[in-house]
Scaffold this motif. Sequence first.
Motif, PDB file in Angstrom:
ATOM      1  N   GLY A  28       0.813  -1.216   0.000  1.00  0.00           N
ATOM      2  CA  GLY A  28       0.000   0.000   0.000  1.00  0.00           C
ATOM      3  C   GLY A  28       0.843   1.261   0.000  1.00  0.00           C
ATOM      4  N   THR A  29       1.916   1.278   0.789  1.00  0.00           N
ATOM      5  CA  THR A  29       2.806   2.439   0.838  1.00  0.00           C
ATOM      6  C   THR A  29       3.489   2.649  -0.502  1.00  0.00           C
ATOM      7  OG1 THR A  29       3.223   2.058   3.196  1.00  0.00           O
ATOM      8  CG2 THR A  29       4.765   3.474   2.021  1.00  0.00           C
ATOM      9  N   ARG A  30       3.971   1.559  -1.073  1.00  0.00           N
ATOM     10  CA  ARG A  30       4.622   1.631  -2.383  1.00  0.00           C
ATOM     11  C   ARG A  30       3.635   2.138  -3.441  1.00  0.00           C
ATOM     12  NH1 ARG A  30       4.883  -2.258  -6.447  1.00  0.00           N
ATOM     13  NH2 ARG A  30       6.686  -2.114  -7.848  1.00  0.00           N
ATOM     14  N   GLY A  31       2.439   1.621  -3.422  1.00  0.00           N
ATOM     15  CA  GLY A  31       1.446   2.039  -4.406  1.00  0.00           C
ATOM     16  C   GLY A  31       1.023   3.484  -4.226  1.00  0.00           C
ATOM     17  N   PHE A  32       0.885   3.933  -2.974  1.00  0.00           N
ATOM     18  CA  PHE A  32       0.476   5.305  -2.703  1.00  0.00           C
ATOM     19  C   PHE A  32       1.514   6.285  -3.227  1.00  0.00           C
ATOM     20  CE2 PHE A  32       0.047   9.150  -0.195  1.00  0.00           C
ATOM     21  CZ  PHE A  32      -1.331   9.344  -0.185  1.00  0.00           C
ATOM     22  N   VAL A  33       2.798   5.975  -3.005  1.00  0.00           N
ATOM     23  CA  VAL A  33       3.873   6.848  -3.479  1.00  0.00           C
ATOM     24  C   VAL A  33       3.923   6.850  -5.003  1.00  0.00           C
ATOM     25  CG1 VAL A  33       6.370   7.188  -3.528  1.00  0.00           C
ATOM     26  CG2 VAL A  33       5.235   6.583  -1.380  1.00  0.00           C
ATOM     27  N   ARG A  34       3.819   5.678  -5.599  1.00  0.00           N
ATOM     28  CA  ARG A  34       3.929   5.574  -7.056  1.00  0.00           C
ATOM     29  C   ARG A  34       2.725   6.165  -7.771  1.00  0.00           C
ATOM     30  NH1 ARG A  34       6.202  -0.091  -9.222  1.00  0.00           N
ATOM     31  NH2 ARG A  34       8.128   0.851  -9.919  1.00  0.00           N
ATOM     32  N   SER A  35       1.564   6.153  -7.141  1.00  0.00           N
ATOM     33  CA  SER A  35       0.365   6.644  -7.810  1.00  0.00           C
ATOM     34  C   SER A  35       0.451   8.135  -8.109  1.00  0.00           C
ATOM     35  CB  SER A  35      -0.874   6.367  -6.944  1.00  0.00           C
ATOM     36  OG  SER A  35      -0.833   7.124  -5.747  1.00  0.00           O
ATOM     37  N   SER A  36       1.292   8.828  -7.385  1.00  0.00           N
ATOM     38  CA  SER A  36       1.430  10.267  -7.595  1.00  0.00           C
ATOM     39  C   SER A  36       2.279  10.597  -8.816  1.00  0.00           C
ATOM     40  CB  SER A  36       2.065  10.913  -6.354  1.00  0.00           C
ATOM     41  OG  SER A  36       1.268  10.697  -5.220  1.00  0.00           O
ATOM     42  N   ARG A  37       3.103   9.625  -9.256  1.00  0.00           N
ATOM     43  CA  ARG A  37       3.992   9.944 -10.362  1.00  0.00           C
ATOM     44  C   ARG A  37       3.953   8.940 -11.501  1.00  0.00           C
ATOM     45  NH1 ARG A  37       8.597   8.682  -6.193  1.00  0.00           N
ATOM     46  NH2 ARG A  37       8.960   6.478  -6.556  1.00  0.00           N
ATOM     47  N   ASP A  38       3.304   7.796 -11.282  1.00  0.00           N
ATOM     48  CA  ASP A  38       3.265   6.761 -12.307  1.00  0.00           C
ATOM     49  C   ASP A  38       2.025   6.918 -13.168  1.00  0.00           C
ATOM     50  OD1 ASP A  38       3.542   4.539 -13.825  1.00  0.00           O
ATOM     51  OD2 ASP A  38       3.297   3.087 -12.200  1.00  0.00           O
ATOM     52  N   THR A  39       2.211   7.240 -14.426  1.00  0.00           N
ATOM     53  CA  THR A  39       1.083   7.428 -15.333  1.00  0.00           C
ATOM     54  C   THR A  39       1.102   6.397 -16.461  1.00  0.00           C
ATOM     55  OG1 THR A  39       2.383   9.025 -16.619  1.00  0.00           O
ATOM     56  CG2 THR A  39       0.955   9.898 -14.884  1.00  0.00           C
ATOM     57  N   GLY A  40       1.974   5.410 -16.376  1.00  0.00           N
ATOM     58  CA  GLY A  40       2.079   4.395 -17.416  1.00  0.00           C
ATOM     59  C   GLY A  40       0.901   3.446 -17.387  1.00  0.00           C
ATOM     60  N   PRO A  41       0.797   2.603 -18.421  1.00  0.00           N
ATOM     61  CA  PRO A  41      -0.309   1.655 -18.488  1.00  0.00           C
ATOM     62  C   PRO A  41      -0.151   0.527 -17.483  1.00  0.00           C
ATOM     63  CG  PRO A  41       1.242   1.248 -20.266  1.00  0.00           C
ATOM     64  CD  PRO A  41       1.703   2.506 -19.567  1.00  0.00           C
ATOM     65  N   GLY A  42      -1.266  -0.089 -17.149  1.00  0.00           N
ATOM     66  CA  GLY A  42      -1.215  -1.219 -16.249  1.00  0.00           C
ATOM     67  C   GLY A  42      -0.780  -2.479 -16.967  1.00  0.00           C
ATOM     68  N   LYS A  43      -0.465  -3.502 -16.202  1.00  0.00           N
ATOM     69  CA  LYS A  43      -0.014  -4.768 -16.755  1.00  0.00           C
ATOM     70  C   LYS A  43      -0.962  -5.866 -16.305  1.00  0.00           C
ATOM     71  CE  LYS A  43       4.012  -7.845 -16.972  1.00  0.00           C
ATOM     72  NZ  LYS A  43       5.392  -8.070 -16.486  1.00  0.00           N
ATOM     73  N   ALA A  44      -1.441  -6.664 -17.255  1.00  0.00           N
ATOM     74  CA  ALA A  44      -2.387  -7.727 -16.937  1.00  0.00           C
ATOM     75  C   ALA A  44      -1.775  -8.714 -15.951  1.00  0.00           C
ATOM     76  CB  ALA A  44      -2.805  -8.453 -18.212  1.00  0.00           C
ATOM     77  N   GLY A  45      -2.568  -9.153 -14.996  1.00  0.00           N
ATOM     78  CA  GLY A  45      -2.090 -10.118 -14.022  1.00  0.00           C
ATOM     79  C   GLY A  45      -1.978 -11.509 -14.620  1.00  0.00           C
ATOM     80  N   SER A  46      -1.027 -12.285 -14.158  1.00  0.00           N
ATOM     81  CA  SER A  46      -0.826 -13.633 -14.673  1.00  0.00           C
ATOM     82  C   SER A  46      -1.862 -14.595 -14.098  1.00  0.00           C
ATOM     83  CB  SER A  46       0.572 -14.130 -14.316  1.00  0.00           C
ATOM     84  OG  SER A  46       0.694 -14.332 -12.913  1.00  0.00           O
ATOM     85  N   ARG A  47      -2.040 -15.730 -14.749  1.00  0.00           N
ATOM     86  CA  ARG A  47      -2.976 -16.741 -14.258  1.00  0.00           C
ATOM     87  C   ARG A  47      -2.480 -17.347 -12.946  1.00  0.00           C
ATOM     88  NH1 ARG A  47      -7.162 -18.815 -16.673  1.00  0.00           N
ATOM     89  NH2 ARG A  47      -6.530 -17.838 -18.647  1.00  0.00           N
ATOM     90  N   VAL A  48      -1.171 -17.590 -12.871  1.00  0.00           N
ATOM     91  CA  VAL A  48      -0.598 -18.144 -11.638  1.00  0.00           C
ATOM     92  C   VAL A  48      -0.773 -17.164 -10.487  1.00  0.00           C
ATOM     93  CG1 VAL A  48       1.529 -18.902 -10.506  1.00  0.00           C
ATOM     94  CG2 VAL A  48       1.045 -19.602 -12.861  1.00  0.00           C
ATOM     95  N   GLY A  49      -0.501 -15.874 -10.761  1.00  0.00           N
ATOM     96  CA  GLY A  49      -0.702 -14.859  -9.732  1.00  0.00           C
ATOM     97  C   GLY A  49      -2.147 -14.798  -9.282  1.00  0.00           C
ATOM     98  N   GLY A  50      -3.085 -14.955 -10.216  1.00  0.00           N
ATOM     99  CA  GLY A  50      -4.495 -14.951  -9.867  1.00  0.00           C
ATOM    100  C   GLY A  50      -4.849 -16.088  -8.935  1.00  0.00           C
ATOM    101  N   ILE A  51      -4.282 -17.261  -9.188  1.00  0.00           N
ATOM    102  CA  ILE A  51      -4.559 -18.413  -8.330  1.00  0.00           C
ATOM    103  C   ILE A  51      -3.980 -18.192  -6.930  1.00  0.00           C
ATOM    104  CG2 ILE A  51      -4.027 -20.856  -7.958  1.00  0.00           C
ATOM    105  CD1 ILE A  51      -4.132 -21.206 -10.998  1.00  0.00           C
ATOM    106  N   ILE A  52      -2.756 -17.659  -6.861  1.00  0.00           N
ATOM    107  CA  ILE A  52      -2.103 -17.444  -5.561  1.00  0.00           C
ATOM    108  C   ILE A  52      -2.847 -16.386  -4.744  1.00  0.00           C
ATOM    109  CG2 ILE A  52      -0.012 -16.595  -4.425  1.00  0.00           C
ATOM    110  CD1 ILE A  52       1.578 -17.832  -6.755  1.00  0.00           C
ATOM    111  N   PHE A  53      -3.074 -15.221  -5.354  1.00  0.00           N
ATOM    112  CA  PHE A  53      -3.747 -14.153  -4.613  1.00  0.00           C
ATOM    113  C   PHE A  53      -5.216 -14.478  -4.372  1.00  0.00           C
ATOM    114  CE2 PHE A  53      -0.060 -11.729  -6.166  1.00  0.00           C
ATOM    115  CZ  PHE A  53       0.310 -11.087  -4.991  1.00  0.00           C
ATOM    116  N   GLY A  54      -5.821 -15.213  -5.311  1.00  0.00           N
ATOM    117  CA  GLY A  54      -7.200 -15.644  -5.097  1.00  0.00           C
ATOM    118  C   GLY A  54      -7.300 -16.595  -3.915  1.00  0.00           C
ATOM    119  N   PHE A  55      -6.323 -17.496  -3.793  1.00  0.00           N
ATOM    120  CA  PHE A  55      -6.310 -18.438  -2.668  1.00  0.00           C
ATOM    121  C   PHE A  55      -6.201 -17.699  -1.334  1.00  0.00           C
ATOM    122  CE2 PHE A  55      -3.855 -20.843   0.454  1.00  0.00           C
ATOM    123  CZ  PHE A  55      -4.639 -21.984   0.590  1.00  0.00           C
ATOM    124  N   ILE A  56      -5.253 -16.769  -1.262  1.00  0.00           N
ATOM    125  CA  ILE A  56      -5.069 -16.016  -0.005  1.00  0.00           C
ATOM    126  C   ILE A  56      -6.324 -15.209   0.310  1.00  0.00           C
ATOM    127  CG2 ILE A  56      -3.661 -14.291   1.186  1.00  0.00           C
ATOM    128  CD1 ILE A  56      -1.352 -15.076  -0.667  1.00  0.00           C
TER     129      ILE A  56
END
Length: 273
Positions: free
Chosen positions: A131-159
């Motif tokens: 959250g801290t990293r994202g809050f700081v970066r949101s003020s200066r990062d204007t680039g496009p987002g990156k699609a999440g991976s299927r493996v990442g979806g399974i891991i974060f979905g499980f948690i």
Amino acid sequence: MVGHARGGISTRRPSGPAMIAGLDAATIIAALVAVALSGLAKGGFAGVGMLATPVLAMVMSPVQAASILLPILALQDLVSITSYRRAVAWPVVWKLVPGAALGILTGYLFAASLPQAFMALALGVISVVFGTRGFVRSSRDTGPGKAGSRVGGIIFGFISGLTSMIAHAGAPPFQMYVLPQKLSKDLFIGTTIIFFAMMNYTKIIPYIVLGQLDLSTLWASALLAPWAVASGLAGLWIVRRVNPKTFEKVIFGLLVAVGLKLIVDGLIGMALF
């Protein structure tokens, strides 16, 4: 938090209808605050809803608090879906669903033995850092987002499914996976609503099997239903008036705040372990 104990209700305070209907002012206030927090979460401020169960658990057992809130969350999901049913990033949802289902099943099977304090501490630390990293970066990062991976979806979905089953605390893992994809505000809200609605309705079955949705609990939830609907509508009204960039910072800020709360809960739990 979910457990296999059938009773699980504190003997210090009345339960069921009496608990909400007028015999305990502290319980009534805590219930109204908890439902209002979950309403804000269902309106789009994902993360703040994680505070609902701890607030209600101040005046009753965590098991009873989680059980009363589940029907409330399911009702608020219906209110929110009517507004955002067409704004859903379905590819994101389907990447998360398999892991979430497995997490809910794991929470059901090992509800009585999971090291909840350690889980809270680990999740809290990760949430604060992300959250801290994202809050700081949101003020200066204007680039496009990156699609999440299927493996990442399974891991974060499980948690997310696991922590949601235990204490309706699945928002941080979901946010860690979805926020870097930089969905539009409406898509983020709609995807959040649909994903957690699917989880909440899935959780009803194991909650019933574990004996946590009895008539007393359902009656207490029913008495809170009008306030739940009003809170959900208020959350939708507020989030529609927030600037998208401000909204993103608020979400990151909430992630940090909830992470700090989880760290405190984890440390307290470990000290008492």
